[in-house]
Write an enzyme that holds these catalytic residues in place. Structure first.
Site, PDB file in Angstrom:
ATOM      1  N   HIS A 356     -14.704  12.992  -9.463  1.00  0.00           N
ATOM      2  CA  HIS A 356     -13.941  12.613  -8.409  1.00  0.00           C
ATOM      3  C   HIS A 356     -13.545  13.468  -7.542  1.00  0.00           C
ATOM      4  CE1 HIS A 356     -12.473   8.742  -9.658  1.00  0.00           C
ATOM      5  NE2 HIS A 356     -12.413   9.060 -11.044  1.00  0.00           N
ATOM      6  N   LYS A 547       0.179  10.856   0.830  1.00  0.00           N
ATOM      7  CA  LYS A 547      -0.676  11.286  -0.272  1.00  0.00           C
ATOM      8  C   LYS A 547      -0.163  12.535  -0.824  1.00  0.00           C
ATOM      9  CE  LYS A 547      -3.999  10.870   2.728  1.00  0.00           C
ATOM     10  NZ  LYS A 547      -5.088  10.314   2.543  1.00  0.00           N
ATOM     11  N   ARG A 548      -1.004  12.892  -1.843  1.00  0.00           N
ATOM     12  CA  ARG A 548      -0.780  14.172  -2.520  1.00  0.00           C
ATOM     13  C   ARG A 548      -0.756  15.169  -1.661  1.00  0.00           C
ATOM     14  NH1 ARG A 548      -4.729  17.429  -5.473  1.00  0.00           N
ATOM     15  NH2 ARG A 548      -6.090  15.695  -5.129  1.00  0.00           N
ATOM     16  N   LYS A 553      -6.367  18.173   2.398  1.00  0.00           N
ATOM     17  CA  LYS A 553      -5.970  16.866   2.822  1.00  0.00           C
ATOM     18  C   LYS A 553      -5.137  17.025   4.294  1.00  0.00           C
ATOM     19  CE  LYS A 553      -5.275  14.669  -1.637  1.00  0.00           C
ATOM     20  NZ  LYS A 553      -6.315  13.310  -1.477  1.00  0.00           N
ATOM     21  N   THR A 655      -8.484   6.219  -1.657  1.00  0.00           N
ATOM     22  CA  THR A 655      -8.242   4.894  -1.559  1.00  0.00           C
ATOM     23  C   THR A 655      -6.965   4.384  -0.889  1.00  0.00           C
ATOM     24  OG1 THR A 655      -6.714   5.047  -3.429  1.00  0.00           O
ATOM     25  CG2 THR A 655      -9.363   4.293  -3.847  1.00  0.00           C
ATOM     26  N   LYS A 659      -6.358   0.793   1.526  1.00  0.00           N
ATOM     27  CA  LYS A 659      -4.980  -0.041   1.571  1.00  0.00           C
ATOM     28  C   LYS A 659      -4.459  -0.218   2.892  1.00  0.00           C
ATOM     29  CE  LYS A 659      -4.325   2.065  -2.954  1.00  0.00           C
ATOM     30  NZ  LYS A 659      -3.766   3.243  -3.609  1.00  0.00           N
TER      31      LYS A 659
END
Length: 807
Positions: A356, A547-548, A553, A655, A659
C-alpha cells in the site's frame, strides 16, 4: 433466502422490537431511553443476521469451499446498524416499526459509536473488501485485533491536536460474539533447542492467550454473512495472589497489564525502543493467533494439512501481518514435520500480499536484536528463507552484489534490520499494487530487484469502495434520484451507473441533482453550526480535503493557497470571487511533529480568516475534529470539490477520491494514485489536473531542484509563506511556523513550492467553472456515471479470479 420456519424474521417487526426491549433489556417501552431503543433495534436485527450467518457457514462447510483469510491490522468498519438494515432490505420496515413507538431510526443510528478498529484508508479498504466478499457470496474471514481504545479520539484545543482514548466499548458491543473455545497461546522470547534427529523446539519465556471475538459481516441483500474475527489478549495468570497478598498490588497485576497492552491502542508510537517492541509484539500476536486458527480450521474440515494451498488463500493487507509467513513456516516444520523445502512451497502457494505504500518509513523493518530476542525461532526461519532467496538471486544472470543486497530479508546498511516487506514478497505467490501507477512504481523502485528475480509476481488490483455504504446509505437522496432516472440495476452492479450519462444534459434532472446536493450541504452546515459554532453558506463552493494528515498528502499546499487567496480577496475586493468553504479533517500520528503543526496552522488560518469582515461571505475555513467513518458519511455527499493533491508518485491509490466522485464532487488533483484512472473514466473535461508528474518529481529530486528560486519567482507564494513564517497567523508565537515554512525553502521534498503556481491556477479554473452551474452539474453527473468501475465488488472479483483462485 427462505427464512427458517422458527426464525424470528417471520414475526411482525414491532412485536419483535417490543419483545427484545422487554426480555433482553428489561425495559418497559414507556421507560425506555434512546440508548435502550438502539440496543433493542440492534439485537432485533442481529437475530435475523445470525440466521443467515449460520446458513452461510453451514453451506460453506458442506461445499468444502476454498476460503479467503484476510489479515489486516485495521478494519475501519464504522457503524453497523445502518449497514445491516440496508443490506438486509429492512430500513423502511424498521423505521416504520420504531415510529409506531415514537422513535426515530435516524436519531438512533447517530447514537451508535464508530468501531475504533482503524485509522485511515488501509482500514476502510479492508472493511469495504469484507462487505464485498459477503455481497459476492465468497466465503471469507477477516482477522485483526479488537482494540479497546483505537488509535485515539482527536480533540482540538486552541488549534492543537490533543489525543484521548476512544471509549467505543464503554457500554459493550452488541454486534460481537465471544468465542472462548477458540483460543491460542502466543509466545515471546525464550530459547530454541534442537535434537540429534533434527527436531526443533521453541520454548517461549512468556505467553498470552489470544481469544477470538467474532462480528458478522452482512452482504448485499443478505446473500451471505461472513465473519470478522478479532483477537483479544488475556493473561494466563491475571493476578499473582501471593504478590497481591504481600502488599505489592501493582506488580501482582503486571501479567494482565502486559497482555492488555497488546490490544489497547492501534499504532502505538514507535519512536522509542519500548514502542517498537510493543508494535512487533502486537503484530506477531495477531498474526500467530490467526495462522494457528487457520491451520486448526483447515485440519478440522479438510483433515490433511497438505491441501492447505488448495483450500485456503491467506492475504496480507500491507506489511503489518508479514510475520505470518514465518509463523506458518514454524507450524509446518516444527509441529507438522515438513521439511523446509516442502513448507516453503506450501507457504508461498498460500500467501498473497498487497503493498500500500512506496514510503520507505512505511515499509516496516525491525532491529535484528529486537526481532531475535522476541521471536528467536522466527529469526532462524528468516535466515533460512533468506539463504534460499539469496542463493536464487546469485544464480540469476544480471543480479550483482547491489541487487542481491536489495532483495535480502536483512538490511545490512547501518543497523541490521529485518525487512518485513521483502519477507511478505518472498513468501507470497502474488504481490499486488492498488493502482496502475503505483504498481508500475513498485516494479521500478522499492521492489525493482525482487521484480527482476520474480518478474511474474507483481500485478495490479486498483482499489474500490463499496457503493452500498458510499452511495446508497450515505446519500439516499441521490440514490433515489438515480433509481428514478435509470432504474435499479445499479444497486446490484455499480457499473450500470453508466446509464446515468444520458441524463447529464437533461435540465430537469440537473436541477433535481443540484437540489439534492444543496440539501446535503445544508445538513453539513447545520452540523458545523451545532458542533463547532461556525456558520457557512450552503451556496458557497464546498472545497474539501479530509484524510490522514501527512506531508505527502499536502494539506500544507492547500493551506498556503488558502492564505494566498485570502490575501488576494482582501487586495482586490472588486473582483467577482467565488464564495468558498475550505473544509479540512484528519488525524496526525501523535509523534508526527510536522503533521501536528499543519493541523495547528489550519486552525490558526481559520481563526484569522473567519473573523475578518473583509472576506465575510467569500471565504471560510473549517477544521472538523475527530475524522472517522460516520463523519465522512456526512461530508462526502456535501462536497463540491474533492482535494486529491498528493505529491505525484507517493499516493498508492486513494479511496476518498472514489467516494467523492461517486457522490458528484469534481476532483482537483495530481496525476497520482487512482486519480489517473478516475481521469481516464470520467474524461479530461470533468476533472481538474495540475502539477508535476511522478517522473518529473523523481527528476527534480535527482537533479536537486532549487525551491528558494521557485518561491522567489512566485509573488503570491512568497507573500503567503512570508505571512505565515513571520507570525501573521500566530500572534501569540510569531516564530511558530518558521521551521515548517523554512523547510520549503531548504529542500521542499514534497514539491509544495514546485506545484504551487499550477495548483493556484487550477483553483482559479475551478472558480470559473463554478460560475456556470449547469456545466458544473453536468460534469458532476458524469463523475457519478463513470466511477461505478471503482466498486470494491469489481476489485474483489479480480482478486478472487487472479490471486485467490475462487472464481
Amino acid at each position: 433466502m427462505t427464512p427458517d420456519p422458527k426464525s424470528p424474521a417471520l414475526r411482525p417487526l414491532p412485536d419483535r422490537l417490543l419483545d427484545t426491549l422487554l426480555h433482553r433489556m428489561a425495559k418497559d417501552e414507556r421507560a425506555a431511553k434512546p440508548h435502550d431503543w438502539l440496543a433493542a433495534t440492534i439485537l432485533t436485527v442481529r437475530d435475523q443476521v445470525i440466521d443467515q450467518w449460520m446458513t452461510s457457514t453451514r453451506a460453506m462447510h458442506a461445499a468444502g469451499a476454498k476460503r479467503v483469510y484476510y489479515l489486516s491490522l485495521e478494519f475501519l468498519i464504522g457503524r453497523l446498524l445502518r449497514d445491516a438494515l440496508s443490506n438486509l432490505g429492512l430500513t423502511e420496515e424498521m423505521s416504520a416499526a420504531l415510529a409506531a413507538y415514537g422513535v426515530d431510526l435516524a436519531q438512533l443510528e447517530e447514537l451508535e459509536p464508530d468501531a475504533a478498529l482503524g485509522n485511515g484508508g488501509l482500514g476502510r479498504l479492508a472493511a469495504c473488501f469484507m462487505e464485498s466478499l459477503a455481497s459476492l457470496d465468497l466465503p471469507a474471514c477477516g482477522y485483526g485485533i479488537r482494540y479497546i481504545n483505537g488509535m485515539f479520539r482527536q480533540r482540538i484545543k486552541d488549534g492543537w491536536q490533543l489525543e484521548y482514548p476512544e471509549t467505543w466499548l464503554a457500554h459493550g458491543n452488541p454486534w460481537e460474539f465471544e468465542r472462548r473455545e477458540t483460543a491460542y497461546l502466543v509466545g515471546f522470547g525464550g530459547e530454541v533447542t534442537g535434537s540429534e534427529a533434527g527436531h526443533v523446539r521453541w520454548m517461549p519465556a512468556e505467553a498470552v492467550r489470544a481469544e477470538a471475538i467474532d462480528t458478522p459481516v452482512v452482504g448485499w441483500r443478505g446473500k451471505r454473512v461472513n465473519t470478522l474475527r478479532l483477537w483479544n489478549a488475556l493473561a494466563l495468570d491475571p493476578i499473582r495472589l501471593d504478590t497481591f497478598n504481600a502488599g505489592d498490588h501493582l506488580r501482582a497485576l503486571e501479567g494482565e497489564a502486559r497482555a492488555e497492552r497488546l490490544v489497547r491502542v492501534l499504532y502505538p508510537a514507535d519512536s522509542t525502543p519500548a514502542g517498537q517492541e510493543l508494535r512487533l509484539r502486537q503484530e506477531y500476536f495477531f498474526a500467530s493467533a490467526s495462522i494457528q486458527d487457520i491451520v486448526r480450521r483447515h485440519i478440522q474440515y479438510f483433515k490433511d494439512i497438505k491441501t492447505l494451498p488448495q483450500k485456503a488463500a491467506i492475504h496480507l493487507n500491507d506489511t503489518h501481518p508479514a510475520v505470518a509467513v514465518a509463523e506458518l513456516m514454524r507450524l509446518l516444520i516444527d509441529e507438522h514435520n515438513f521439511s523446509f523445502a516442502e513448507a516453503w512451497e506450501m507457504t508461498r502457494a498460500t500467501f498473497a500480499y498487497t503493498n500500500h505504500t512506496l514510503l520507505p518509513e512505511a515499509l516496516e523493518s525491525w532491529p535484528l536484536p529486537l526481532f531475535e530476542r522476541l521471536l528467536p525461532r522466527h529469526m532462524q526461519l528468516v535466515y533460512a528463507i533468506n539463504a534460499d532467496l539469496l542463493r536464487t538471486a546469485r544464480r540469476r544472470e544480471g543480479m550483482d552484489d547491489h541487487a542481491v543486497a536489495s532483495v535480502s530479508l536483512i538490511d545490512e546498511n547501518g543497523e541490521r534490520r529485518v525487512r518485513m516487506a521483502n519477507l511478505a514478497f518472498a513468501g507470497s505467490h502474488s504481490v499486488n499494487g492498488v493502482a496502475a501507477l503505483h504498481t508500475e512504481l513498485m516494479k521500478e523502485t522499492v521492489f525493482a530487484d525482487l521484480h527482476r528475480l520474480y518478474p511474474e509476481r507483481i500485478n495490479n488490483k486498483t482499489n474500490g469502495i463499496t457503493p452500498r455504504r458510499w452511495l446508497q446509505q450515505c446519500n439516499p437522496g441521490l440514490t433515489g434520484l438515480i433509481r428514478e432516472a435509470i432504474g435499479d440495476a445499479f444497486l446490484d452492479d455499480a457499473e450500470k451507473l453508466s446509464a446515468l450519462d444520458a441524463m447529464a444534459g437533461d435540465a430537469a434532472f440537473l436541477e433535481r441533482f443540484a437540489q439534492i446536493k444543496r440539501a446535503n450541504k445544508v445538513a453539513l452546515a447545520q452540523y458545523l453550526k451545532e458542533h463547532l459554532g461556525i456558520s457557512v453558506n450552503p451556496d458557497a463552493l464546498f472545497d474539501v480535503q479530509v484524510k490522514r494528515i501527512h506531508e505527502y498528502k499536502r494539506q500544507l499546499l492547500n493551506i498556503v493557497e488558502t492564505v494566498a487567496l485570502y490575501d488576494q480577496i482582501r487586495s482586490h475586493p472588486e473582483r467577482n470571487w467565488t464564495p468558498r468553504v475550505k473544509i479540512f479533517a484528519g488525524k496526525a500520528a501523535p509523534s508526527y511533529h510536522n503533521a501536528k503543526m499543519i493541523i495547528k496552522l489550519a486552525n490558526d488560518v481559520a481563526r484569522r480568516v473567519n473573523s475578518d469582515p473583509s472576506v465575510d461571505g467569500l471565504l471560510k475555513v473549517v477544521f472538523i475534529p475527530n475524522y472517522n467513518v460516520s463523519l465522512a458519511e456526512k461530508i462526502v455527499p456535501a462536497a463540491d470539490l474533492s482535494e486529491q493533491i498528493s505529491t505525484a508518485g507517493m499516493e498508492a491509490s486513494g479511496t476518498g477520491n472514489m467516494k467523492f466522485a461517486l457522490n458528484g464532487a469534481l476532483t482537483i488533483g495530481t496525476l497520482d494514485g487512482a486519480n489517473i484512472e478516475i481521469k481516464d473514466r470520467v474524461g479530461d473535461d470533468n476533472i481538474v489536473i495540475f502539477g508535476l508528474t511522478a517522473g518529473q518529481v523523481a527528476a527534480n529530486r535527482a537533479k536537486g531542484h532549487n525551491p528558494r528560486q521557485i518561491i522567489e519567482a512566485s509573488r503570491e507564494l512568497s507573500q503567503a509563506l512570508a505571512a505565515i513564517a513571520s507570525g501573521v497567523f500566530s500572534h501569540d508565537d510569531p516564530r511558530r511556523y518558521a521551521e515548517l515554512i523554512g523547510g520549503l525553502y531548504d529542500h521542499d521534498w514534497f514539491m509544495v513550492a514546485a506545484d504551487f503556481d499550477a495548483y493556484s491556477a487550477a483553483q482559479r479554473d475551478v472558480d470559473l467553472r463554478w460560475t456556470d452551474k449547469s456545466a458544473w452539474n453536468t460534469a458532476a453527473v458524469r463523475n457519478v456515471a463513470h466511477v461505478g468501475w471503482f466498486s470494491s465488488d469489481r476489485t474483489i472479483r479480480e482478486y478472487a479470479k487472479d490471486i485467490w483462485g475462487l472464481l
